[in-house]
Design an enzyme around this catalytic site. Sequence first.
Site, PDB file in Angstrom:
ATOM      1  N   PRO A 149       0.744  -1.256  -0.223  1.00  0.00           N
ATOM      2  CA  PRO A 149       0.006  -0.042  -0.127  1.00  0.00           C
ATOM      3  C   PRO A 149       0.846   1.382   0.004  1.00  0.00           C
ATOM      4  O   PRO A 149       0.189   2.398   0.290  1.00  0.00           O
ATOM      5  CB  PRO A 149      -0.901  -0.227   1.284  1.00  0.00           C
ATOM      6  CG  PRO A 149       0.054  -0.701   2.240  1.00  0.00           C
ATOM      7  CD  PRO A 149       1.001  -1.672   1.291  1.00  0.00           C
ATOM      8  N   GLU A 150       2.089   1.229  -0.125  1.00  0.00           N
ATOM      9  CA  GLU A 150       2.885   2.449   0.021  1.00  0.00           C
ATOM     10  C   GLU A 150       2.457   3.670  -0.687  1.00  0.00           C
ATOM     11  O   GLU A 150       2.491   4.497  -0.213  1.00  0.00           O
ATOM     12  CB  GLU A 150       4.572   2.116  -0.308  1.00  0.00           C
ATOM     13  CG  GLU A 150       5.070   1.127   0.759  1.00  0.00           C
ATOM     14  CD  GLU A 150       4.761  -0.404   0.698  1.00  0.00           C
ATOM     15  OE1 GLU A 150       5.428  -1.239   1.436  1.00  0.00           O
ATOM     16  OE2 GLU A 150       4.001  -0.466  -0.162  1.00  0.00           O
ATOM     17  N   ALA A 151       2.437   3.324  -2.056  1.00  0.00           N
ATOM     18  CA  ALA A 151       1.921   4.541  -3.044  1.00  0.00           C
ATOM     19  C   ALA A 151       0.864   5.035  -2.494  1.00  0.00           C
ATOM     20  O   ALA A 151       0.701   6.312  -2.720  1.00  0.00           O
ATOM     21  CB  ALA A 151       1.902   4.088  -4.341  1.00  0.00           C
ATOM     22  N   LEU A 155       4.050   6.932  -0.408  1.00  0.00           N
ATOM     23  CA  LEU A 155       5.440   6.545  -0.130  1.00  0.00           C
ATOM     24  C   LEU A 155       5.730   5.752  -1.239  1.00  0.00           C
ATOM     25  O   LEU A 155       5.036   5.488  -2.296  1.00  0.00           O
ATOM     26  CB  LEU A 155       5.501   5.792   1.028  1.00  0.00           C
ATOM     27  CG  LEU A 155       5.493   6.619   2.411  1.00  0.00           C
ATOM     28  CD1 LEU A 155       5.384   5.515   3.610  1.00  0.00           C
ATOM     29  CD2 LEU A 155       6.714   7.485   2.486  1.00  0.00           C
TER      30      LEU A 155
END
Length: 260
Positions: A149-151, A155
């Site tokens: 899930p970073e984006a 991130l």
Amino acid sequence: MSTDDLETDGWVRTSREGAVLTVTLDRADQLNAQTPATWSALAAVGASLDDDVRVVVLRGEGRSFSAGLDRSMFSPEPSTNGGLGELGHLPAEEAQERIRGYQGGFRWLRSPGIVSVAAVQGHAIGAGAQLALACDLRVFADDAQLRLPEATLGLVPDLTGTSTLMELVGYSRAMEICLTGRAVTAAEAQAVGLANAVVPRAELDAAVADLVAAITAAPAAASRATAALVRSAVRNDFAAQDAAERAAQVERLHELAGGR
């Protein structure tokens, strides 16, 4: 004989049975959430490997493999815990060097001489997903879900996950999984090549044990040479890979013939 060790700060436990080293994330009450201490502990395990270790099994205690970063890591304020706030206040070169050290806790799982197997149940999110992806093989319980899930949090995946995901599922699917941050179920993971097998949760340990037994049944030198060839095939062109196969096979034949 089995030996046990606990890295208290990183919540990493190891046990050894012959040629098989089991590495357990041991923070079940926090869904095995990770901190920089976890990555340091993992890197230390990698640095301590001896030539007799052939398989590394990576697992998480409790109901989830790893739910990703510890919540304290998300504080925007600078601190001394190696979290995102601290990294955001460091000079760029220093921050990148810090992350390079973190990545060392993941990259060793593709070390020459070993095959790594992740046993994945429940959540494998963010850093947890990237840790599972860092392994050579993955066995999923049927309740497993993997997410990057970073984006969606502003991130990027920075713990080796983009390259390992791309190797496994290809460009367009890796792009979609990373950009949407959606959950990949166990069934989908098997269909797209993320999971080598999916089994009922109660059968996960047995399925991993069966896989490990099959890997270690082959002669060690041949197994290691074959694993090295498969890894090099990801980036070699045909000519380079053909040459690597020739060289490896001649080495095997010479050894079998008595070292000529």
